[in-house]
Motif scaffolding. Structure first.
Motif, PDB file in Angstrom:
ATOM      1  N   ARG A 259      10.950   7.298  31.769  1.00  0.00           N
ATOM      2  CA  ARG A 259       9.648   6.632  31.736  1.00  0.00           C
ATOM      3  C   ARG A 259       8.607   7.357  32.597  1.00  0.00           C
ATOM      4  O   ARG A 259       7.425   7.381  32.260  1.00  0.00           O
ATOM      5  N   ALA A 260       9.040   7.932  33.703  1.00  0.00           N
ATOM      6  CA  ALA A 260       8.094   8.649  34.560  1.00  0.00           C
ATOM      7  C   ALA A 260       7.533   9.873  33.852  1.00  0.00           C
ATOM      8  O   ALA A 260       6.324  10.133  33.885  1.00  0.00           O
ATOM      9  N   ALA A 261       8.400  10.643  33.185  1.00  0.00           N
ATOM     10  CA  ALA A 261       7.931  11.830  32.476  1.00  0.00           C
ATOM     11  C   ALA A 261       6.993  11.459  31.338  1.00  0.00           C
ATOM     12  O   ALA A 261       6.013  12.163  31.058  1.00  0.00           O
ATOM     13  N   VAL A 262       7.263  10.330  30.667  1.00  0.00           N
ATOM     14  CA  VAL A 262       6.354   9.859  29.612  1.00  0.00           C
ATOM     15  C   VAL A 262       4.976   9.579  30.202  1.00  0.00           C
ATOM     16  O   VAL A 262       3.941   9.971  29.639  1.00  0.00           O
ATOM     17  N   ALA A 263       4.945   8.919  31.357  1.00  0.00           N
ATOM     18  CA  ALA A 263       3.671   8.578  31.988  1.00  0.00           C
ATOM     19  C   ALA A 263       2.888   9.831  32.368  1.00  0.00           C
ATOM     20  O   ALA A 263       1.674   9.923  32.119  1.00  0.00           O
ATOM     21  N   TYR A 264       3.574  10.806  32.969  1.00  0.00           N
ATOM     22  CA  TYR A 264       2.880  12.027  33.388  1.00  0.00           C
ATOM     23  C   TYR A 264       2.389  12.820  32.185  1.00  0.00           C
ATOM     24  O   TYR A 264       1.285  13.383  32.207  1.00  0.00           O
ATOM     25  N   ALA A 265       3.190  12.892  31.129  1.00  0.00           N
ATOM     26  CA  ALA A 265       2.765  13.610  29.928  1.00  0.00           C
ATOM     27  C   ALA A 265       1.560  12.927  29.294  1.00  0.00           C
ATOM     28  O   ALA A 265       0.603  13.582  28.852  1.00  0.00           O
TER      29      ALA A 265
END
Length: 720
Positions: free
Chosen positions: A470-476
């Motif tokens: 979920r963190a990588a989705v947010a940053y992307a």
């Protein structure tokens, strides 16, 4: 001249200890100065330890030097592809674009009388020769002073072979080093014989003098004489100077205690300089307790194996390349090199982890200075990770964790190269690669390179969703929104940025990246005409930044607040906000933040009734933009203040006077442009490295321990 992180050879008062004494050499110095006047490329050659760097540094600081003198230390550079990056960095030519560094050099040095001092290139001859040849061919004002153990091999090269010291000079150097230890040695036969055996090689003489606290000159001569016979069979007349130096270093090595020899070998894994805490972590264990490292290290300093220097980040230690190479040979022979390189990697992985966390804190300035000092070691750790089997995931993590260095401290070009190398590797660790991908996309966005940015961010988003990261989705999603913002798709930018901020809130993320997302949302709202919402968002960012001591994201919030203040008819308030914004952006070497501030300051200045100064600032910004990328991203919204300022200034001044003022501004370098925009000299901010400047024409405590950390998410900016 120790750099790339320090761009120019320092004035005499700031030389590192091994360069402080300059015994004799007056004739050589004069001859080298004459050679530099006669040829555009002069290469000082000679055996290691003969004093090439000392002589070249003095010559570069002397009357033969032109207006700008820049030094590049190439010994720590291992990858030939990074030679050009090292030169760009050393010259302080911050460039955020996708241009190759050679193109940046050619563009930014055109018409400038520069003396470039390249030191320690012998392991990178082909790359250096190609670069120097093209620079000299296309930059007629450029001169190069190269220092190495072999020539570059160019037709235009004038060689300056440096011989060892004469007998009297060697004796004088020996006596000088004795005096520095509070000892006195006469001009006795033993001293002369000792210097003769060492063939006048300054480093060898200094190593011998470093033993005077324990041994008399006669005892030194006896021990050295025994070693010469052992290694060379007594053929004194046939001693090659390389063998002489190696013999002298080896002899000094034999006189060390076992603990000193062990530490000497282990310290060879460091690139350039290091601090005590790093040495204690990396080099302790298996025969050397951490609490004993300081005492052993102090002995190596006393024996001239190491030198100690004061820096902005506290005391640091340096080992000469020749001495380091000898220690590295022993480390390899002991079969311990791989283990020590991994410990070195672990320390700097931990350092990067803690610096990433500390970036969002009152220690942000200290982090910037610390990373600046540690870049050679961080590069060595990255190179190790990206070239060793089964280490790629750590390289991806390290390259991603340094996002604040690449984006916040003006190193986009270098960061992009490391990030691209890392994501090309299959690591088997999805989280590490996802972090490197979104940081790569972020860097490409800031460079204005839309297609690669979108490609990296799309891949990150798709793989993150499959991996339920979920963190990588947010940053992307956040960085895709940033891309939409700079390409004028305000509706899409707002949608993506709001969604990313909601995701951050769900995750409990609060860091500089999150605050930048809120600032970017504020920009999108301002460009759509909702100044009240933009101000609300940025006042909230400013409050959070001040609560946490954050200065980098705060400067961008101030930019938006200044834009809103100007739009609402308060140019004086806007000017004050922009001055604060520019000081911080410049202190962090954030070229994008600096040039945006100068552009808006130009409009504010025109609004305050000084169109001539506004035009000067526009000219200064125009000179900086090629290093950022497409001026104002090619964006209609970002470009609107520029267009309005130009229109106001042209109308007030007339075309001819306006263009004259723009040309005046275009003649200002980055430091002068910032000073002009602020209306005063640039004040370095606490904890930050001073702005990079050319070498003056003069003649004349450790921080807290950073434990090594494993690349697991500990909250804050390690996510992704």
């Amino acid at each position: 001249m120790r750099g790339p992180q320090r761009p120019g050879p320092p004035a005499d008062g700031n030389l590192p200890p091994e360069l402080t004494a300059f015994i004799g050499r007056s004739a050589e110095l004069a001859a080298l100065a004459e050679a530099m006047e006669a040829a555009r490329l002069v290469t000082v050659t000679g055996v290691g330890g003969v004093g090439k760097s000392r002589l070249a540094t003095r010559a570069a600081a002397g009357p033969a030097a032109r207006d700008e003198v820049w030094g590049v230390e190439l010994a720590p550079v291992r990858d030939p592809h990074f030679v050009e990056y090292a030169v760009v960095e050393a010259l302080g030519l911050t460039d955020h674009t996708t241009r190759l560094p050679r193109e940046t050099l050619l563009d930014r040095l055109a018409g400038r009388p520069v003396l470039l001092l390249l030191d320690g290139f012998e392991h990178l001859v082909e790359a250096c020769a190609g670069l120097v040849a093209e620079l000299l061919r296309r930059l007629p004002e450029l001169r190069v002073l190269a220092v190495g153990r072999r020539p570059l091999g160019l037709a235009c090269e004038r060689l300056f072979p440096l011989a060892p010291l004469g007998e009297d000079e060697a004796v004088e150097l020996f006596a000088d080093r004795a005096r520095q230890q509070g000892l006195s040695v006469g001009d006795c036969p033993a001293v002369r014989e000792l210097c003769a055996r060492l063939e006048g090689i300054p480093l060898a003489v200094e190593l011998a003098a470093g033993r005077l606290r324990a041994l008399s000159p006669a005892q030194l001569l006896q021990r050295l004489d025994d070693r010469f016979r052992l290694l060379t069979g007594g053929g004194r007349d046939a001693l090659p100077r390389h063998q002489t130096l190696r013999t002298a270093i080896g002899w000094s090595h034999e006189l060390c205690t076992p603990a000193e020899r062990l530490l000497w070998a282990r310290l060879s894994v460091f690139a350039q300089t290091f601090d005590l805490e790093a040495a204690e972590y990396v080099c302790s264990g298996d025969g050397l307790a951490a609490e004993d490292v300081l005492d052993v290290l102090a002995e190596l300093v006393a024996q001239s194996v190491l030198s100690r220097e004061e820096t902005a980040t506290g005391p640091r230690y340096r080992m000469l390349d020749t001495v380091r190479a000898y220690g590295a040979d022993w480390l390899e022979a002991a079969g311990d090199a791989a283990r020590l390189r991994r410990r070195h990697r672990d320390w700097y992985l931990g350092l990067a982890t803690w610096c990433e966390l500390d970036w969002f804190s009152p220690r942000q300035g200290e982090v910037a200075a610390r990373v600046e000092a540690e870049l050679p070691n961080l590069r060595a750790a990255l190179e190790f990770c990206l070239t060793e089997p089964d280490e790629a995931h750590l390289g991806q993590y390290l390259a991603g964790s340094l996002w604040f260095c690449w984006a916040g401290c003006g190193r986009l070009s270098e960061g992009r190269r490391w990030l691209e190398r890392s994501v090309e590797l299959e690591s088997g660790y999805e989280r590490s690669r996802l972090k490197a991908l979104w940081v790569l996309g972020y860097v490409a966005v800031l460079q204005g390179d839309t297609v690669p940015a979108l490609t990296a961010l799309r891949e990150c988003r798709e793989q993150a969703e499959r991996a339920a990261d979920r963190a990588a989705v947010a940053y992307a999603e956040h960085r895709t929104g940033c891309l939409a913002l700079v390409t004028d798709d305000m509706a899409r930018a707002e949608t993506l940025l709001r969604s990313a901020l909601d995701r951050y809130q769900e995750l409990g993320e609060l860091n500089s990246n999150v605050l930048m997302g809120q600032v970017e949302l504020a920009m999108a709202r301002a460009f759509q005409g909702d100044l009240a919402d933009a101000v609300r968002l940025c006042e909230d960012v400013r409050r959070v930044c001040e609560d946490h001591g954050e200065r980098w994201a705060r400067s961008y919030a101030l930019y938006v607040l200044a834009y809103a203040a100007w739009r609402e008819g308060d140019p004086v308030g806007a000017r004050d906000l922009l001055a604060d914004c520019l000081e911080n952006a410049h202190a962090f070497h954030d070229l994008l933040g600096s040039v945006l501030s100068i552009e808006l300051l130009a409009l504010v200045t025109a609004s305050l009734g000084d169109p001539a100064e506004a035009a000067v600032l526009q000219g200064a910004a125009g000179r900086l933009w090629p290093s950022v990328g497409l001026p104002l991203f090619g964006s209609v919204h970002y470009n609107a203040p520029h267009e309005l300022c130009e229109s106001m200034s042209r109308q007030a001044l007339g075309d001819e006077r306006y263009e004259e003022c723009v040309r005046e501004g275009a003649g200002l370098d980055r430091e002068a442009a910032v000073a002009r925009a602020l209306g005063c000299g640039v004040r370095p901010l606490p904890g930050l490295p001073a702005p990079r400047e050319p070498m003056p024409r003069s003649r004349g405590g450790a921080g807290k321990r950073e434990p090594a950390a494993s690349p697991t998410r500990k909250g804050g900016e390690t996510a992704g």
